[in-house]
Scaffold this motif. Structure first.
Motif, PDB file in Angstrom:
ATOM      1  N   UNK A  57       0.826  -1.091  -0.085  1.00  0.00           N
ATOM      2  CA  UNK A  57      -0.117   0.187   0.069  1.00  0.00           C
ATOM      3  C   UNK A  57       0.687   1.292   0.135  1.00  0.00           C
ATOM      4  N   UNK A  58       0.441   2.163  -0.641  1.00  0.00           N
ATOM      5  CA  UNK A  58       1.177   3.571  -0.719  1.00  0.00           C
ATOM      6  C   UNK A  58       1.421   4.077   0.782  1.00  0.00           C
ATOM      7  N   UNK A  59       2.584   4.338   1.182  1.00  0.00           N
ATOM      8  CA  UNK A  59       2.736   5.017   2.709  1.00  0.00           C
ATOM      9  C   UNK A  59       2.802   6.590   2.768  1.00  0.00           C
ATOM     10  N   UNK A  60       1.905   7.065   3.859  1.00  0.00           N
ATOM     11  CA  UNK A  60       2.010   8.648   3.757  1.00  0.00           C
ATOM     12  C   UNK A  60       3.138   8.921   4.936  1.00  0.00           C
ATOM     13  N   UNK A  61       3.412   8.067   5.887  1.00  0.00           N
ATOM     14  CA  UNK A  61       4.321   8.386   6.967  1.00  0.00           C
ATOM     15  C   UNK A  61       4.827   7.256   7.462  1.00  0.00           C
ATOM     16  N   UNK A  98      -0.804   4.975   6.049  1.00  0.00           N
ATOM     17  CA  UNK A  98      -0.984   4.668   4.403  1.00  0.00           C
ATOM     18  C   UNK A  98      -1.998   5.717   3.945  1.00  0.00           C
ATOM     19  N   UNK A  99      -1.964   6.041   2.676  1.00  0.00           N
ATOM     20  CA  UNK A  99      -2.773   6.675   1.748  1.00  0.00           C
ATOM     21  C   UNK A  99      -4.059   5.879   1.592  1.00  0.00           C
ATOM     22  N   UNK A 100      -5.189   6.277   2.124  1.00  0.00           N
ATOM     23  CA  UNK A 100      -6.549   5.727   1.783  1.00  0.00           C
ATOM     24  C   UNK A 100      -6.631   4.252   2.268  1.00  0.00           C
TER      25      UNK A 100
END
Length: 111
Positions: A57-61, A98-100
């Protein structure tokens, strides 16, 4: 009780991929604060090792935390991955957002 005959996922099917074979994932769970996720790993060969951790999954932080999930250090993120170093037999806890992907909607296991 019979064992589950389902084969383990290949590296391309896994939700978490770590480039160091001596790093073991010991936990991946919703954070206690309900706002993020916790990934806990340990180094198992007695060697200082830097590894890249890639997630599905795309990480935000990403923040390195103590065992009580209190943030200690910000970690640089590159899309769906980050790098970290562990000393011999160290345990590391990472707080992830994660984003979303919300903790109430746990990502489905793909195996």
């Amino acid at each position: 009780m019979p064992c589950d005959p389902t084969p383990l996922p290949t590296q391309s099917e896994a939700n978490i991929v770590i480039t160091a074979p001596n790093w073991i994932v010991s936990a991946f769970k919703p954070a206690e604060d309900g706002q993020g996720w916790v990934l806990r790993v340990y180094e198992s060969w007695g060697q200082t090792t830097t590894a890249e951790i890639a997630l599905a999954w795309p990480l935000q932080r990403v923040q390195r935390c103590d065992l009580m999930e209190i943030p200690q250090q910000e970690i640089a993120v590159a899309s769906d991955r980050f790098a970290a170093t562990l000393t011999p037999f160290a345990i590391a806890t990472f707080y992830l957002t994660f984003f979303g992907v919300k903790p109430t909607a746990r990502p489905a296991r793909q195996w």
